[in-house]
Design a protein around this motif. Structure first.
Motif, PDB file in Angstrom:
ATOM      1  N   LEU B 161       0.704  -1.415  -0.005  1.00  0.00           N
ATOM      2  CA  LEU B 161       0.001  -0.271  -0.046  1.00  0.00           C
ATOM      3  C   LEU B 161       0.867   1.196   0.150  1.00  0.00           C
ATOM      4  N   SER B 162       2.130   1.115   0.080  1.00  0.00           N
ATOM      5  CA  SER B 162       2.756   2.448   0.345  1.00  0.00           C
ATOM      6  C   SER B 162       3.081   3.349  -1.076  1.00  0.00           C
ATOM      7  N   ASN B 163       2.725   2.912  -2.053  1.00  0.00           N
ATOM      8  CA  ASN B 163       2.512   3.670  -3.232  1.00  0.00           C
ATOM      9  C   ASN B 163       1.250   4.568  -3.434  1.00  0.00           C
ATOM     10  N   LEU B 164       0.137   4.136  -2.540  1.00  0.00           N
ATOM     11  CA  LEU B 164      -1.122   4.550  -2.627  1.00  0.00           C
ATOM     12  C   LEU B 164      -1.166   6.108  -1.713  1.00  0.00           C
ATOM     13  N   ASP B 165      -2.164   6.769  -1.939  1.00  0.00           N
ATOM     14  CA  ASP B 165      -2.429   7.961  -1.065  1.00  0.00           C
ATOM     15  C   ASP B 165      -3.073   7.614   0.047  1.00  0.00           C
ATOM     16  N   ALA B 166      -3.126   8.340   1.073  1.00  0.00           N
ATOM     17  CA  ALA B 166      -3.628   8.024   2.472  1.00  0.00           C
ATOM     18  C   ALA B 166      -5.002   7.357   2.573  1.00  0.00           C
ATOM     19  N   LYS B 167      -6.124   8.195   1.905  1.00  0.00           N
ATOM     20  CA  LYS B 167      -7.217   7.768   1.916  1.00  0.00           C
ATOM     21  C   LYS B 167      -7.393   6.393   1.391  1.00  0.00           C
ATOM     22  N   LEU B 168      -6.875   6.043   0.116  1.00  0.00           N
ATOM     23  CA  LEU B 168      -6.927   4.802  -0.776  1.00  0.00           C
ATOM     24  C   LEU B 168      -6.355   3.632   0.293  1.00  0.00           C
ATOM     25  N   ARG B 169      -5.273   4.123   0.862  1.00  0.00           N
ATOM     26  CA  ARG B 169      -4.361   3.129   1.688  1.00  0.00           C
ATOM     27  C   ARG B 169      -5.465   2.331   2.968  1.00  0.00           C
ATOM     28  N   ALA B 170      -6.310   3.481   3.395  1.00  0.00           N
ATOM     29  CA  ALA B 170      -7.139   3.101   4.409  1.00  0.00           C
ATOM     30  C   ALA B 170      -8.031   1.885   4.089  1.00  0.00           C
ATOM     31  N   SER B 171      -8.776   2.447   2.742  1.00  0.00           N
ATOM     32  CA  SER B 171      -9.836   1.607   2.253  1.00  0.00           C
ATOM     33  C   SER B 171      -9.203   0.051   1.690  1.00  0.00           C
ATOM     34  N   MET B 172      -7.941   0.267   1.192  1.00  0.00           N
ATOM     35  CA  MET B 172      -7.493  -0.995   0.972  1.00  0.00           C
ATOM     36  C   MET B 172      -6.905  -1.854   1.847  1.00  0.00           C
ATOM     37  N   ARG B 173      -6.757  -1.304   2.852  1.00  0.00           N
ATOM     38  CA  ARG B 173      -6.370  -2.156   4.474  1.00  0.00           C
ATOM     39  C   ARG B 173      -7.464  -2.887   4.793  1.00  0.00           C
ATOM     40  N   VAL B 174      -8.664  -2.130   4.484  1.00  0.00           N
ATOM     41  CA  VAL B 174      -9.682  -3.058   5.246  1.00  0.00           C
ATOM     42  C   VAL B 174      -9.921  -4.200   4.246  1.00  0.00           C
ATOM     43  N   GLN B 175      -9.826  -3.927   2.930  1.00  0.00           N
ATOM     44  CA  GLN B 175     -10.096  -4.814   1.643  1.00  0.00           C
ATOM     45  C   GLN B 175      -9.288  -6.163   1.840  1.00  0.00           C
ATOM     46  N   ILE B 176      -7.942  -5.947   2.374  1.00  0.00           N
ATOM     47  CA  ILE B 176      -7.026  -6.788   2.407  1.00  0.00           C
ATOM     48  C   ILE B 176      -7.162  -7.795   3.495  1.00  0.00           C
ATOM     49  N   LYS B 177      -7.526  -6.940   4.715  1.00  0.00           N
ATOM     50  CA  LYS B 177      -7.909  -7.901   5.715  1.00  0.00           C
ATOM     51  C   LYS B 177      -9.183  -8.637   5.667  1.00  0.00           C
ATOM     52  N   HIS B 178     -10.265  -8.211   4.920  1.00  0.00           N
ATOM     53  CA  HIS B 178     -11.358  -8.915   4.786  1.00  0.00           C
ATOM     54  C   HIS B 178     -10.980  -9.988   3.807  1.00  0.00           C
ATOM     55  N   LEU B 179     -10.424  -9.904   2.825  1.00  0.00           N
ATOM     56  CA  LEU B 179      -9.980 -10.795   1.917  1.00  0.00           C
ATOM     57  C   LEU B 179      -9.204 -12.222   2.735  1.00  0.00           C
ATOM     58  N   GLN B 180      -8.170 -11.820   3.565  1.00  0.00           N
ATOM     59  CA  GLN B 180      -7.395 -12.615   3.955  1.00  0.00           C
ATOM     60  C   GLN B 180      -8.306 -13.689   5.146  1.00  0.00           C
ATOM     61  N   ARG B 181      -9.221 -12.743   5.528  1.00  0.00           N
ATOM     62  CA  ARG B 181     -10.111 -13.660   6.651  1.00  0.00           C
ATOM     63  C   ARG B 181     -11.111 -14.549   5.972  1.00  0.00           C
ATOM     64  N   LYS B 182     -11.562 -14.071   4.794  1.00  0.00           N
ATOM     65  CA  LYS B 182     -12.555 -14.819   3.895  1.00  0.00           C
ATOM     66  C   LYS B 182     -11.743 -16.152   3.438  1.00  0.00           C
ATOM     67  N   LEU B 183     -10.402 -15.620   2.574  1.00  0.00           N
ATOM     68  CA  LEU B 183      -9.884 -16.909   2.223  1.00  0.00           C
ATOM     69  C   LEU B 183      -9.031 -17.808   3.318  1.00  0.00           C
ATOM     70  N   ARG B 184      -8.892 -17.002   4.481  1.00  0.00           N
ATOM     71  CA  ARG B 184      -8.261 -18.160   5.599  1.00  0.00           C
ATOM     72  C   ARG B 184      -6.832 -18.695   4.889  1.00  0.00           C
ATOM     73  N   ILE B 185      -6.183 -18.120   4.394  1.00  0.00           N
ATOM     74  CA  ILE B 185      -4.612 -18.120   3.792  1.00  0.00           C
ATOM     75  C   ILE B 185      -3.640 -17.585   4.611  1.00  0.00           C
ATOM     76  N   THR B 186      -2.770 -18.446   5.015  1.00  0.00           N
ATOM     77  CA  THR B 186      -1.426 -17.735   6.212  1.00  0.00           C
ATOM     78  C   THR B 186      -1.109 -16.529   5.255  1.00  0.00           C
ATOM     79  N   THR B 187      -0.613 -15.377   5.904  1.00  0.00           N
ATOM     80  CA  THR B 187      -0.320 -14.089   5.032  1.00  0.00           C
ATOM     81  C   THR B 187       1.071 -13.663   5.922  1.00  0.00           C
ATOM     82  N   VAL B 188       2.036 -13.459   5.089  1.00  0.00           N
ATOM     83  CA  VAL B 188       3.235 -12.537   5.894  1.00  0.00           C
ATOM     84  C   VAL B 188       3.051 -11.095   5.117  1.00  0.00           C
ATOM     85  N   TYR B 189       3.158 -10.143   5.846  1.00  0.00           N
ATOM     86  CA  TYR B 189       2.894  -8.626   5.514  1.00  0.00           C
ATOM     87  C   TYR B 189       4.000  -7.755   5.667  1.00  0.00           C
ATOM     88  N   VAL B 190       4.838  -7.403   4.938  1.00  0.00           N
ATOM     89  CA  VAL B 190       6.070  -6.494   5.243  1.00  0.00           C
ATOM     90  C   VAL B 190       5.306  -4.930   5.258  1.00  0.00           C
TER      91      VAL B 190
END
Lengths: 279, 352
Positions: B161-190
């Motif tokens: 998310l570091s290339n995105l602007d602040a607002k977009l970053r916040a909404s993408m964050r939620v989307q990523i977390k939602h996807l990870q919970r739904k797909l239940r795939i082990t995730t490493v995030y740097v």
């Protein structure tokens, strides 16, 4: 409204400047064409000619007196073949020089470039003997190989500079997506480098079509004579210097390159990596 | 779906050690964030898990299988990159299809998978476009779709998310977390962004100079930092850290004189968070200084106090105002004080 007028004027000025420059570049070619299409007596007269007479006599004479078709065929075959050979060798070489890390990589890269720095006359005689022993004297195949060898370094370095601009992330992504090195080269690197490949091919073709020394050495008949060497035939002999033929053949040699550059001009300047990474 | 184990993993570049003796267990379906400043070894660690770099020492196991020496394409991982890394010569559809083609997914199954992945990130209408014709947020979503399309065992995300602007970053964050919970795939995030780490992670690994500083849930990292590095890295603004001395049960530094746990003495660093202190009624101050600056943020006011030559951040009520250079008295919550050994930076815990 006012702003629009200024813009129109600056555009007009821009076209004026660019148009004049284009004219300066094209005048020699038009002059050659006019020499080729006028009677010999008119070309060599010291008085200025205000109303030139044009005719296709010289053109017809050229085709009936000389095996121009064979020269053209030899040029096209040798140049196209050499460019293909160059690309087949240079694409993997440039990729290796860009991406793989191994000892002496920079030295190998420089060695490839250094082959271009050698004065051609130094290798002229060895190359003559080489091709004689191979039985390839006076053959288009020999020209193909020589042209390819001459241009390989340039093509490799042009491709290398294009490939170095491809973000490493793209290959990392392809690798985690499951692609092998060859797949990455074929599906990612080559398509993304296409403008560079075209640029390199055109430059190699221009060098090859202009090549004279080695062609003169290898070719001795219409079997292998190319346009550039054919020009030399028009300067000696019982007919003296045949200005019409020189002008026409020069124009013929210039034309395909000119058309090629105009056709791919868009590709030359198009940045295909746009959008790959943040930019 | 798989657990990941790092056993004594070391990465050296010549004489430089990028990652030191790293031991880490990542549970199945866990969302683990590697957090640290640039050059701390977090990306190197992730690239070793991906198979893009080989560890110099130690073992990496994915789903209890040692993957050392296994090429990235033979590990069942998908990675999302900071720069999106979409293939510019292919349409979004072809981009998402690429991993399926490379892994030999039968042709008749591909289309459904691609459309499902694209719908998950709301890119269904953009499949015919080239990456260049998409906005930054759309490109990153396309990169996400390419990663999720084949249900890998592990997701790896390198500062996505570091290339995105602040607002977009916040909404993408939620989307990523939602996807990870739904797909239940082990995730490493740097990431180097502590807000991202706090909001996304099941557990955070704080790294510095190639070493793990602390591993814990976001709450543990925030309220129970193991050393001054973690304390100073987490929080916005971060924890105040004041070097001073402890003599006979008192912590003393310019402007501060407060009780310290009995067993401490010598050079000690005091830490407290801006929100764990307040403007003190007269005579009850733990810290006194002069007002250096006031920053109203809307829901509160951040006050910078100069105590000696040290700047201290204090979170004050939203309507608090004070003239510059006026005296300020700050009360510290004794239950929320942290003491660190000044020499090692390690936390000194009260003996119970």
């Amino acid at each position: 409204m006012a702003g629009r007028t200024t813009r129109g004027e600056s555009l007009w000025l821009r076209y004026m400047v660019l148009g004049s420059w284009a004219l300066v570049c094209l005048v020699p070619m038009l002059w050659f064409l006019s020499i080729g299409l006028r009677p010999r007596t008119e070309i060599i007269t010291p008085q200025p000619v205000y109303w030139p007479t044009f005719s296709l006599d010289a053109w017809h004479a050229l085709w009936s007196d000389w095996p121009i078709g064979a020269y053209l065929r030899n040029s096209v075959l040798a140049v196209a073949g050499s460019v293909v050979i160059d690309l087949i060798l240079a694409i993997p070489a440039a990729y290796s020089l860009t991406r793989y890390e191994y000892r002496g990589r920079e030295d190998i890269g420089f060695y490839i470039l250094s082959t271009r720095m050698m004065a051609p006359a130094i290798v002229a005689i060895p190359i003559f003997f080489l091709f004689r022993n191979l039985g390839l004297l006076d053959s288009v195949w020999a020209l193909m190989l020589v042209y390819a060898a001459i241009n390989l370094s340039v093509v490799t370095w042009i491709l290398r500079s294009y490939m170095m601009d491809i973000p490493k992330e793209l290959e990392d992504a392809a690798r985690t997506d499951g692609a092998s090195d060859l797949r990455i080269l074929w599906e990612i690197i080559i398509p993304v480098t296409l403008p560079g490949i075209i640029t390199a091919a055109v430059i190699a073709a221009i060098f090859a079509i202009n090549e004279f020394l080695f062609t003169l050495l290898i070719a001795s008949t219409a079997n292998a004579y190319t346009m550039s060497v054919a020009l030399a035939n028009f300067t000696g002999g019982s007919d003296g210097i045949i200005y019409n033929a020189i002008a026409l053949v020069s124009f013929l040699a210039f034309l395909p390159i000119f058309i090629l550059v105009v056709l791919i001009q868009k590709n030359l300047s198009r940045g295909l990596t746009m959008g790959a990474v943040k930019g | 779906m798989a657990s990941i184990h790092l056993d004594n993993v070391v990465k050296r570049y010549g004489a430089f050690v990028g990652v030191k003796e790293m031991n880490l267990q990542i549970a199945d379906e866990e969302f683990l964030v590697l957090l640290g400043p640039s050059g701390c070894g977090k990306t190197t660690t992730m690239r070793m898990i991906a198979g893009l770099e080989e560890p110099s020492e130690g073992d990496i196991r994915i789903a209890s299988e040692v993957v050392n020496g296994l090429d990235a394409r033979d590990r069942d991982v998908a990675m999302v990159f900071q720069g999106y890394a979409l293939y510019p010569n292919m349409s979004i559809y072809e981009n998402i299809r690429f991993p399926l083609r490379m892994r030999g997914v039968p042709k008749n199954q591909q289309d459904a998978l691609i459309r499902r992945a694209a719908d998950m990130v709301e890119l269904g209408d953009f499949l015919d476009r080239k990456p260049a014709a998409l906005s930054g947020g759309q490109r990153q979503r396309a990169a996400l779709a390419r990663a999720v399309v084949r249900q890998p065992q592990v997701f790896l995300m390198d500062e996505p998310l570091s290339n995105l602007d602040a607002k977009l970053r916040a909404s993408m964050r939620v989307q990523i977390k939602h996807l990870q919970r739904k797909l239940r795939i082990t995730t490493v995030y740097v990431t180097h962004d502590q807000i991202e780490a706090m909001t996304l992670a099941d557990r955070i690994v704080v790294m510095s100079r190639g070493e793990i500083q602390q591993v814990g849930t976001p709450d543990e990292i925030y309220s129970d930092p193991a050393n001054t590095f973690v304390a100073g890295f987490i929080g916005s603004p971060p924890m105040n850290l004041i070097e001073g001395q402890v003599h006979s049960g008192r912590f003393i530094a310019p402007g501060i004189d407060i009780a310290a746990p009995g067993h401490m003495h010598g050079n000690v660093t005091l830490g407290f968070r801006p929100e764990d202190c307040g403007i003190a009624p007269d005579g009850q101050a733990g810290l006194t200084g002069t007002v250096y600056g006031i920053e109203p943020t809307g829901d509160s006011t951040f006050l910078t106090i100069l105590a000696g030559d040290k700047q201290v951040e204090v979170k004050a009520p939203r309507d608090f105002r004070a003239p510059l250079d006026s005296c300020a008295s700050i009360a510290l919550d004794p239950a929320r004080l942290y003491f660190f050994d000044s020499a090692t930076g390690q936390r000194m815990r009260s003996t119970q």
